[in-house]
Scaffold this motif. Structure first.
Motif, mmCIF file in Angstrom:
data_model
loop_
_atom_site.group_PDB
_atom_site.id
_atom_site.type_symbol
_atom_site.label_atom_id
_atom_site.label_comp_id
_atom_site.label_asym_id
_atom_site.label_seq_id
_atom_site.Cartn_x
_atom_site.Cartn_y
_atom_site.Cartn_z
ATOM 1 N N TRP A 8 26.575 64.969 89.120
ATOM 2 C CA TRP A 8 25.893 64.102 88.236
ATOM 3 C C TRP A 8 24.926 63.105 88.981
ATOM 4 O O TRP A 8 24.128 62.716 88.449
ATOM 5 C CB TRP A 8 26.629 63.798 86.983
ATOM 6 N N PHE A 12 20.235 65.603 88.526
ATOM 7 C CA PHE A 12 19.045 65.488 87.635
ATOM 8 C C PHE A 12 17.694 64.909 88.447
ATOM 9 O O PHE A 12 17.397 63.946 88.637
ATOM 10 C CB PHE A 12 19.490 64.582 86.647
ATOM 11 N N CYS A 52 22.748 57.848 78.463
ATOM 12 C CA CYS A 52 22.192 58.931 79.162
ATOM 13 C C CYS A 52 20.616 59.550 78.759
ATOM 14 O O CYS A 52 20.676 60.392 78.148
ATOM 15 C CB CYS A 52 23.078 59.944 79.214
ATOM 16 N N GLY A 54 18.048 59.897 79.979
ATOM 17 C CA GLY A 54 16.983 61.122 80.501
ATOM 18 C C GLY A 54 15.668 60.431 80.833
ATOM 19 O O GLY A 54 15.550 59.363 81.188
ATOM 20 N N ASP A 72 20.414 55.171 81.810
ATOM 21 C CA ASP A 72 20.726 56.490 82.707
ATOM 22 C C ASP A 72 21.059 56.150 84.007
ATOM 23 O O ASP A 72 20.556 55.177 84.651
ATOM 24 C CB ASP A 72 19.533 57.465 82.388
ATOM 25 N N SER A 115 24.463 59.246 72.012
ATOM 26 C CA SER A 115 24.640 60.161 73.166
ATOM 27 C C SER A 115 24.254 61.398 72.603
ATOM 28 O O SER A 115 25.047 62.412 72.320
ATOM 29 C CB SER A 115 26.152 60.116 73.786
ATOM 30 N N SER A 119 25.567 64.948 76.883
ATOM 31 C CA SER A 119 25.682 64.185 78.172
ATOM 32 C C SER A 119 27.148 63.569 78.164
ATOM 33 O O SER A 119 27.460 62.857 78.791
ATOM 34 C CB SER A 119 24.853 62.929 78.066
ATOM 35 N N TYR A 122 31.133 64.721 81.807
ATOM 36 C CA TYR A 122 30.372 65.091 83.141
ATOM 37 C C TYR A 122 31.500 64.706 84.192
ATOM 38 O O TYR A 122 31.379 64.995 85.521
ATOM 39 C CB TYR A 122 29.218 64.335 83.636
ATOM 40 N N THR A 150 27.728 66.829 71.589
ATOM 41 C CA THR A 150 28.376 67.450 72.599
ATOM 42 C C THR A 150 28.844 69.022 72.398
ATOM 43 O O THR A 150 28.773 69.301 71.375
ATOM 44 C CB THR A 150 29.519 66.784 73.431
ATOM 45 N N GLN A 214 31.495 70.492 83.333
ATOM 46 C CA GLN A 214 31.645 69.767 82.415
ATOM 47 C C GLN A 214 32.948 69.838 81.589
ATOM 48 O O GLN A 214 33.507 71.247 81.213
ATOM 49 C CB GLN A 214 30.499 70.003 81.306
#
Length: 237
Positions: A8, A12, A52, A54, A72, A115, A119, A122, A150, A214
């Motif tokens: 992680w 990204f 998170c 993004g 993030d 969340s 995300s 991880y 999730t 994950q």
């Protein structure tokens, strides 16, 4: 299959964002934010943590009416997110690790924490996932709400549970092609995926390859982790 424990930290990138976020901008994001705000039944201007975040697609939408902080780990994503702030005084973005959320904010700071877009899970150690939930609980006000979106363990078992990898391929936008090779390790309760992204938008085609893993939780497990972290389950979708 060997997948780096800290995948992680490098996964990204801008091209990942093109595949993950671009198809969901606009209508889809607004729909998700509206649904959450309607479901939590809280009045007045809220202080919201987008965990998170993004490139900030949900943060920006929430900030139309509320005060929002996005957290993030990806500096690439945050660069884009920060370019969206403009003159908004209701929005800010912070670089940080979600396992250490309470390091960046004082206890009981937020009315709502979200969340979203998968995300969670991880980290290599499942105990770190529990730590994330406890950290969120610390920074939420008493009576504050946490919305987590999730993977559903039983759904993953149904889709990926026959020991054979699943291969998907699609064009996410004109001349950007995504190949997703995913499989599920039922013993570890963990999904693994190899992504190949082919970017043919310019005359020189570029190919990006990335892997990730994950942790996957059955609903009963996630529920008990949340309760262990100090939450009471109000509603499940």
């Amino acid at each position: 299959e060997i997948i780096m424990k800290t995948w992680w930290k490098t996964f990204f990138k801008p091209i990942t964002a093109d595949v993950m976020f671009k198809p969901r901008m606009g209508k889809q994001t607004k729909l998700e934010v509206d649904m959450i705000l309607k479901a939590i039944k809280k009045n007045g201007r809220l202080k919201i943590l987008d965990l998170c975040c993004g490139e900030g697609r949900h943060s920006v939408e929430f900030a139309k009416k509320h005060n929002v902080v996005g957290l993030d780990y990806s500096k690439d994503f945050l660069k884009v997110a920060k370019s969206k702030i403009g003159k908004s005084e209701r929005l800010k973005f912070i670089h940080g690790d979600m396992k250490l959320t309470s390091k960046y904010f004082s206890n009981e700071s937020f009315d709502l924490a979200v969340s979203l877009f998968n995300s969670f899970g991880y980290f290599d150690k499942r105990s770190d996932d529990l730590k994330v939930l406890k950290e969120v609980n610390k920074v939420l006000k008493l009576g504050g709400i946490f919305v987590i979106n999730t993977l559903n363990g039983s759904g993953v078992k149904t889709r990926l549970g026959d020991k054979k990898p699943t291969n998907l391929g699609y064009e996410t936008e004109r001349n950007v092609f995504m190949l997703d090779h995913a499989y599920f390790d039922e013993k570890k309760m963990r999904t693994f995926a190899n992504w190949t992204i082919i970017d043919a938008r310019k005359s020189k085609t570029q190919i990006f390859r990335s892997k990730f893993g994950q942790n996957v939780y059955l609903h009963s497990e996630l529920k008990s982790m949340l309760q262990k972290s100090g939450f009471k389950i109000v509603k499940t979708w």
